[in-house]
Design a protein around this motif. Structure first.
Motif, mmCIF file in Angstrom:
data_model
loop_
_atom_site.group_PDB
_atom_site.id
_atom_site.type_symbol
_atom_site.label_atom_id
_atom_site.label_comp_id
_atom_site.label_asym_id
_atom_site.label_seq_id
_atom_site.Cartn_x
_atom_site.Cartn_y
_atom_site.Cartn_z
ATOM 1 N N LEU A 241 -5.886 3.751 0.506
ATOM 2 C CA LEU A 241 -4.632 3.023 0.707
ATOM 3 C C LEU A 241 -4.080 3.258 2.109
ATOM 4 O O LEU A 241 -3.593 2.326 2.761
ATOM 5 N N ASN B 75 0.818 -1.215 0.000
ATOM 6 C CA ASN B 75 0.000 0.000 0.000
ATOM 7 C C ASN B 75 0.849 1.262 0.000
ATOM 8 O O ASN B 75 0.516 2.247 -0.671
ATOM 9 N N GLU C 176 -6.043 1.272 4.476
ATOM 10 C CA GLU C 176 -5.647 -0.137 4.473
ATOM 11 C C GLU C 176 -4.429 -0.364 5.371
ATOM 12 O O GLU C 176 -4.288 -1.420 5.993
#
Length: 254
Positions: free
Chosen positions: A111, A90, A114
């Motif tokens: 991202l 990521n 995440e």
């Protein structure tokens, strides 16, 4: 990471181990508690610090950051190998988008969400799933609110900021107001998701501290940044919250 250690320790409250050791700062022996979740948060702090230093080196060829990255390194990282790989994946995509001056703040915040989701992925079962959802939305909020907080500074210093490209900055005087008008709902939607996840968790201790952070401090900081107040991270400890908890949500958003 301090919040993560407190948060996890408040859910798994029966894992605390009392210890006593010499503290160089106090120049005396001190009593303290430790547990596996505090150890985990400390490990994640080292991992993320290491990645931040390597990112600084890759961006600016800062060799001091490169040398520091050798100091901030996990000695026994085998246990976290898969987690580190997912974080790195990521981070790599984020760096690629940032180098392209991407306007896709939704993708970038996803991202980063995440990454924080990965750091909150500790427990099993329903509680574990709720924690991941909490961490994901917290990460998205962090990324967007940080971009908004740094907007004027990044424009002045000609640094990348996804909001500059997402809202097509053209040296207009009311640019920030236009951004705020569009970004307010996004930030409060993340906070609402954070609140919903929090209320599904069985908090066994430190409820008052955590309630203050979740229901008051996050919303207060959001509102201050939306109004254009520059936030000094050190001042958050002395924050004076202007909002009240209202039926488990945010008074202003309701």
């Amino acid at each position: 990471m301090t919040f993560l250690a407190l948060f996890l320790s408040s859910i798994k409250y029966d894992t605390d181990r009392p210890k006593r050791r010499f503290c160089g700062y106090k120049v005396n022996k001190v009593n303290y508690f430790t547990n596996e979740y505090i150890d985990y948060a400390a490990m994640m702090n080292i991992i993320l610090t290491n990645r931040k230093l390597l990112d600084d080196f890759n961006d600016d060829k800062n060799y001091f950051s490169f040398l520091l990255s050798k100091v901030f390194k996990v000695k026994k990282g085998e246990k976290f190998r898969d987690k580190i790989k997912r974080i790195d994946k990521n981070l790599y995509e984020m760096s690629s988008l940032e180098r392209q001056n991407s306007p896709d703040i939704d993708r970038l915040s996803h991202l980063f969400g995440e990454i924080t989701k990965e750091t909150f992925d500790v427990l099993e079962g329903k509680t574990g799933e709720v924690l991941k959802y909490f961490g994901y939305n917290l990460g998205r909020w962090i990324y967007v609110v940080d971009a908004l907080d740094d907007l004027e500074k990044d424009i002045k210093e000609k640094k990348y900021n996804p909001l500059i490209y997402a809202f097509n900055y053209e040296k207009e005087e009311n640019f920030r107001e236009r951004v705020v008008e569009n970004i307010r709902f996004v930030l409060y939607s993340y906070l609402e998701n954070i609140t919903k996840a929090y209320e599904l968790l069985d908090i066994k201790k430190n409820r008052g501290i955590l309630d203050n952070i979740i229901y008051l401090s996050l919303a207060d900081k959001t509102e201050r940044i939306l109004k254009g107040e520059r936030i000094n991270e050190k001042s958050i400890r002395g924050i004076r919250c202007r909002q009240e908890r209202f039926n488990g949500g945010y008074k202003e958003s309701l």
